[in-house]
Design a protein around this motif. Sequence first.
Motif, PDB file in Angstrom:
ATOM      1  N   LEU A  57       0.854  -1.186   0.000  1.00  9.90           N
ATOM      2  CA  LEU A  57       0.000   0.000   0.000  1.00  9.90           C
ATOM      3  C   LEU A  57       0.891   1.237   0.000  1.00  9.90           C
ATOM      4  CD1 LEU A  57      -2.931   1.038   0.133  1.00  9.90           C
ATOM      5  CD2 LEU A  57      -2.686   1.089   2.615  1.00  9.90           C
ATOM      6  N   GLN A  58       0.758   2.081  -1.030  1.00 12.79           N
ATOM      7  CA  GLN A  58       1.581   3.281  -1.146  1.00 12.79           C
ATOM      8  C   GLN A  58       0.836   4.548  -0.739  1.00 12.79           C
ATOM      9  OE1 GLN A  58       4.614   1.525  -1.318  1.00 12.79           O
ATOM     10  NE2 GLN A  58       5.090   3.573  -1.976  1.00 12.79           N
ATOM     11  N   SER A  59      -0.482   4.545  -0.943  1.00 11.32           N
ATOM     12  CA  SER A  59      -1.276   5.716  -0.547  1.00 11.32           C
ATOM     13  C   SER A  59      -2.706   5.274  -0.292  1.00 11.32           C
ATOM     14  CB  SER A  59      -1.225   6.800  -1.628  1.00 11.32           C
ATOM     15  OG  SER A  59      -1.751   6.319  -2.840  1.00 11.32           O
ATOM     16  N   ARG A  60      -3.389   6.023   0.552  1.00 10.03           N
ATOM     17  CA  ARG A  60      -4.789   5.717   0.859  1.00 10.03           C
ATOM     18  C   ARG A  60      -5.648   6.154  -0.326  1.00 10.03           C
ATOM     19  NH1 ARG A  60      -4.153   3.009   5.089  1.00 10.03           N
ATOM     20  NH2 ARG A  60      -2.848   3.782   6.751  1.00 10.03           N
ATOM     21  N   PRO A  61      -6.422   5.238  -0.893  1.00  9.13           N
ATOM     22  CA  PRO A  61      -7.237   5.600  -2.056  1.00  9.13           C
ATOM     23  C   PRO A  61      -8.257   6.693  -1.711  1.00  9.13           C
ATOM     24  CG  PRO A  61      -7.191   3.223  -1.741  1.00  9.13           C
ATOM     25  CD  PRO A  61      -6.563   3.835  -0.537  1.00  9.13           C
ATOM     26  N   LYS A  62      -8.465   7.566  -2.666  1.00 14.85           N
ATOM     27  CA  LYS A  62      -9.518   8.580  -2.568  1.00 14.85           C
ATOM     28  C   LYS A  62     -10.542   8.191  -3.622  1.00 14.85           C
ATOM     29  CE  LYS A  62      -6.160  12.008  -1.066  1.00 14.85           C
ATOM     30  NZ  LYS A  62      -5.302  10.982  -0.562  1.00 14.85           N
ATOM     31  N   GLY A  63     -11.644   7.654  -3.199  1.00 12.60           N
ATOM     32  CA  GLY A  63     -12.606   7.114  -4.157  1.00 12.60           C
ATOM     33  C   GLY A  63     -12.161   5.729  -4.593  1.00 12.60           C
ATOM     34  N   VAL A  89     -11.777  -1.344   2.521  1.00 16.65           N
ATOM     35  CA  VAL A  89     -11.911  -0.783   3.873  1.00 16.65           C
ATOM     36  C   VAL A  89     -10.556  -0.834   4.576  1.00 16.65           C
ATOM     37  CG1 VAL A  89     -13.038  -1.056   6.115  1.00 16.65           C
ATOM     38  CG2 VAL A  89     -14.346  -1.440   4.012  1.00 16.65           C
ATOM     39  N   TRP A  90      -9.850  -1.963   4.469  1.00 15.20           N
ATOM     40  CA  TRP A  90      -8.549  -2.114   5.120  1.00 15.20           C
ATOM     41  C   TRP A  90      -7.535  -1.082   4.627  1.00 15.20           C
ATOM     42  CZ3 TRP A  90      -8.198  -8.068   4.041  1.00 15.20           C
ATOM     43  CH2 TRP A  90      -9.043  -8.758   4.914  1.00 15.20           C
ATOM     44  N   MET A  91      -7.709  -0.604   3.402  1.00 12.53           N
ATOM     45  CA  MET A  91      -6.808   0.413   2.855  1.00 12.53           C
ATOM     46  C   MET A  91      -7.037   1.790   3.476  1.00 12.53           C
ATOM     47  SD  MET A  91      -6.898  -0.321  -1.198  1.00 12.53           S
ATOM     48  CE  MET A  91      -6.489  -1.893  -1.901  1.00 12.53           C
ATOM     49  N   ALA A  92      -8.238   1.994   4.000  1.00 13.32           N
ATOM     50  CA  ALA A  92      -8.636   3.358   4.364  1.00 13.32           C
ATOM     51  C   ALA A  92      -8.733   3.623   5.862  1.00 13.32           C
ATOM     52  CB  ALA A  92      -9.969   3.684   3.694  1.00 13.32           C
ATOM     53  N   VAL A  93      -9.369   2.734   6.602  1.00 23.31           N
ATOM     54  CA  VAL A  93      -9.695   3.039   8.002  1.00 23.31           C
ATOM     55  C   VAL A  93      -9.544   1.816   8.895  1.00 23.31           C
ATOM     56  CG1 VAL A  93     -11.354   4.863   7.402  1.00 23.31           C
ATOM     57  CG2 VAL A  93     -12.153   2.520   7.660  1.00 23.31           C
ATOM     58  N   ASP A  94      -9.440   2.060  10.186  1.00 22.87           N
ATOM     59  CA  ASP A  94      -9.503   0.973  11.157  1.00 22.87           C
ATOM     60  C   ASP A  94     -10.924   0.429  11.155  1.00 22.87           C
ATOM     61  OD1 ASP A  94      -6.853   1.390  11.887  1.00 22.87           O
ATOM     62  OD2 ASP A  94      -7.359   2.624  13.613  1.00 22.87           O
ATOM     63  N   SER A  95     -11.052  -0.878  11.189  1.00 24.68           N
ATOM     64  CA  SER A  95     -12.367  -1.522  11.253  1.00 24.68           C
ATOM     65  C   SER A  95     -12.245  -2.647  12.273  1.00 24.68           C
ATOM     66  CB  SER A  95     -12.781  -2.018   9.864  1.00 24.68           C
ATOM     67  OG  SER A  95     -11.827  -2.939   9.356  1.00 24.68           O
ATOM     68  N   TYR A  96     -12.722  -3.830  11.958  1.00 28.54           N
ATOM     69  CA  TYR A  96     -12.520  -4.962  12.862  1.00 28.54           C
ATOM     70  C   TYR A  96     -11.049  -5.366  12.887  1.00 28.54           C
ATOM     71  CZ  TYR A  96     -12.849  -7.616   8.512  1.00 28.54           C
ATOM     72  OH  TYR A  96     -12.650  -8.083   7.253  1.00 28.54           O
ATOM     73  N   VAL A 121      -4.351  -1.122   6.977  1.00 29.44           N
ATOM     74  CA  VAL A 121      -3.016  -1.479   6.514  1.00 29.44           C
ATOM     75  C   VAL A 121      -2.176  -0.202   6.532  1.00 29.44           C
ATOM     76  CG1 VAL A 121      -1.672  -2.342   4.554  1.00 29.44           C
ATOM     77  CG2 VAL A 121      -3.896  -3.355   5.089  1.00 29.44           C
ATOM     78  N   LYS A 122      -0.974  -0.289   7.086  1.00 28.98           N
ATOM     79  CA  LYS A 122      -0.094   0.877   7.155  1.00 28.98           C
ATOM     80  C   LYS A 122       0.542   1.134   5.797  1.00 28.98           C
ATOM     81  CE  LYS A 122       0.926   0.255  12.017  1.00 28.98           C
ATOM     82  NZ  LYS A 122       1.828  -0.315  12.993  1.00 28.98           N
ATOM     83  N   ILE A 123       0.787   2.397   5.518  1.00 29.82           N
ATOM     84  CA  ILE A 123       1.462   2.774   4.274  1.00 29.82           C
ATOM     85  C   ILE A 123       2.828   2.081   4.234  1.00 29.82           C
ATOM     86  CG2 ILE A 123       2.440   4.698   2.930  1.00 29.82           C
ATOM     87  CD1 ILE A 123      -0.651   4.673   3.040  1.00 29.82           C
ATOM     88  N   GLY A 124       3.128   1.449   3.108  1.00 24.86           N
ATOM     89  CA  GLY A 124       4.385   0.733   2.927  1.00 24.86           C
ATOM     90  C   GLY A 124       4.310  -0.745   3.262  1.00 24.86           C
ATOM     91  N   GLU A 125       3.228  -1.183   3.911  1.00 23.74           N
ATOM     92  CA  GLU A 125       3.083  -2.604   4.259  1.00 23.74           C
ATOM     93  C   GLU A 125       2.498  -3.395   3.098  1.00 23.74           C
ATOM     94  OE1 GLU A 125       0.683  -3.142   7.770  1.00 23.74           O
ATOM     95  OE2 GLU A 125       2.396  -2.794   9.094  1.00 23.74           O
ATOM     96  N   VAL A 126       2.740  -4.716   3.124  1.00 21.41           N
ATOM     97  CA  VAL A 126       2.116  -5.615   2.156  1.00 21.41           C
ATOM     98  C   VAL A 126       0.606  -5.520   2.343  1.00 21.41           C
ATOM     99  CG1 VAL A 126       1.827  -8.032   1.472  1.00 21.41           C
ATOM    100  CG2 VAL A 126       4.086  -7.182   2.122  1.00 21.41           C
ATOM    101  N   MET A 127      -0.117  -5.371   1.234  1.00 21.99           N
ATOM    102  CA  MET A 127      -1.571  -5.275   1.305  1.00 21.99           C
ATOM    103  C   MET A 127      -2.151  -6.578   1.845  1.00 21.99           C
ATOM    104  SD  MET A 127      -4.191  -3.496   1.001  1.00 21.99           S
ATOM    105  CE  MET A 127      -5.777  -4.135   1.504  1.00 21.99           C
ATOM    106  N   ARG A 128      -2.981  -6.445   2.859  1.00 19.97           N
ATOM    107  CA  ARG A 128      -3.618  -7.603   3.502  1.00 19.97           C
ATOM    108  C   ARG A 128      -4.588  -8.266   2.525  1.00 19.97           C
ATOM    109  NH1 ARG A 128      -6.381  -5.079   7.782  1.00 19.97           N
ATOM    110  NH2 ARG A 128      -4.404  -5.005   8.891  1.00 19.97           N
ATOM    111  N   ALA A 129      -4.592  -9.592   2.517  1.00 21.75           N
ATOM    112  CA  ALA A 129      -5.518 -10.369   1.690  1.00 21.75           C
ATOM    113  C   ALA A 129      -5.561 -11.793   2.205  1.00 21.75           C
ATOM    114  CB  ALA A 129      -5.071 -10.366   0.227  1.00 21.75           C
ATOM    115  N   GLY A 130      -6.672 -12.438   1.984  1.00 18.80           N
ATOM    116  CA  GLY A 130      -6.784 -13.856   2.294  1.00 18.80           C
ATOM    117  C   GLY A 130      -6.172 -14.664   1.165  1.00 18.80           C
ATOM    118  N   GLY A 131      -5.615 -15.806   1.509  1.00 19.32           N
ATOM    119  CA  GLY A 131      -5.016 -16.638   0.482  1.00 19.32           C
ATOM    120  C   GLY A 131      -4.894 -18.088   0.885  1.00 19.32           C
ATOM    121  N   PHE A 132      -4.582 -18.897  -0.091  1.00 22.62           N
ATOM    122  CA  PHE A 132      -4.346 -20.335   0.071  1.00 22.62           C
ATOM    123  C   PHE A 132      -2.874 -20.556  -0.250  1.00 22.62           C
ATOM    124  CE2 PHE A 132      -3.776 -24.536  -1.659  1.00 22.62           C
ATOM    125  CZ  PHE A 132      -4.606 -25.346  -0.901  1.00 22.62           C
TER     126      PHE A 132
END
Length: 183
Positions: free
Chosen positions: A26-32, A69-76, A80-91
């Motif tokens: 994640l490099q920047s918080r999306p706007k829209g 949502v994870w890109m933008a705000v705290d939720s459950y 995700v912090k700027i510069g971190e690997v984007m969170r995602a579910g995977g196998f």
Amino acid sequence: MPQPAPKSPTKIFLSNVSNTNRQLRLQSRPKGLLAPGDLQLAESPVPELKDGQALARVKYLSIDPTMRVWMAVDSYLPAVKIGEVMRAGGFAEIVESRHPDYKKGDRVMGLTGLQEYVLIDASAKSFFQKLPKIPFVSDTVFLGVLGFNGLAAFFGMEIAAPKKGETLVVSAAAGAVFVRPRK
């Protein structure tokens, strides 16, 4: 003149693990809508394993609506912090292990992030579930009906407990999309 001591043969262990881990950060918080530059492709070395760790190669990723949502705000979960690997579910499949609960070849589902390899240790263990091998069942089913989305739908129906005569709307557009990372 004394003969030199014979050299012991060197063992070479072939590994199917690359030296490079490609990641989307994640490099920047999306706007829209998500735009070019919000996520950045990065490469980092695959970490060397320490005791209590396992390395898994990500085979399938689940692209879920909640990622926005994870890109933008705290939720459950925290954003995700700027510069971190984007969170995602995977196998993923364990390719090397020094962890007592995982062995090479084990299959896991969890928060792998958008990357080719994920390190599993004590701090990440609660985010991963070992998976059984079920004949004639695709691995992707663990990211769908037998995964987070399927469990959410099942428990959502349990909580909603629709009764005869009630109308229930289920949005297929809110579901996940599965992708397989390129080699």
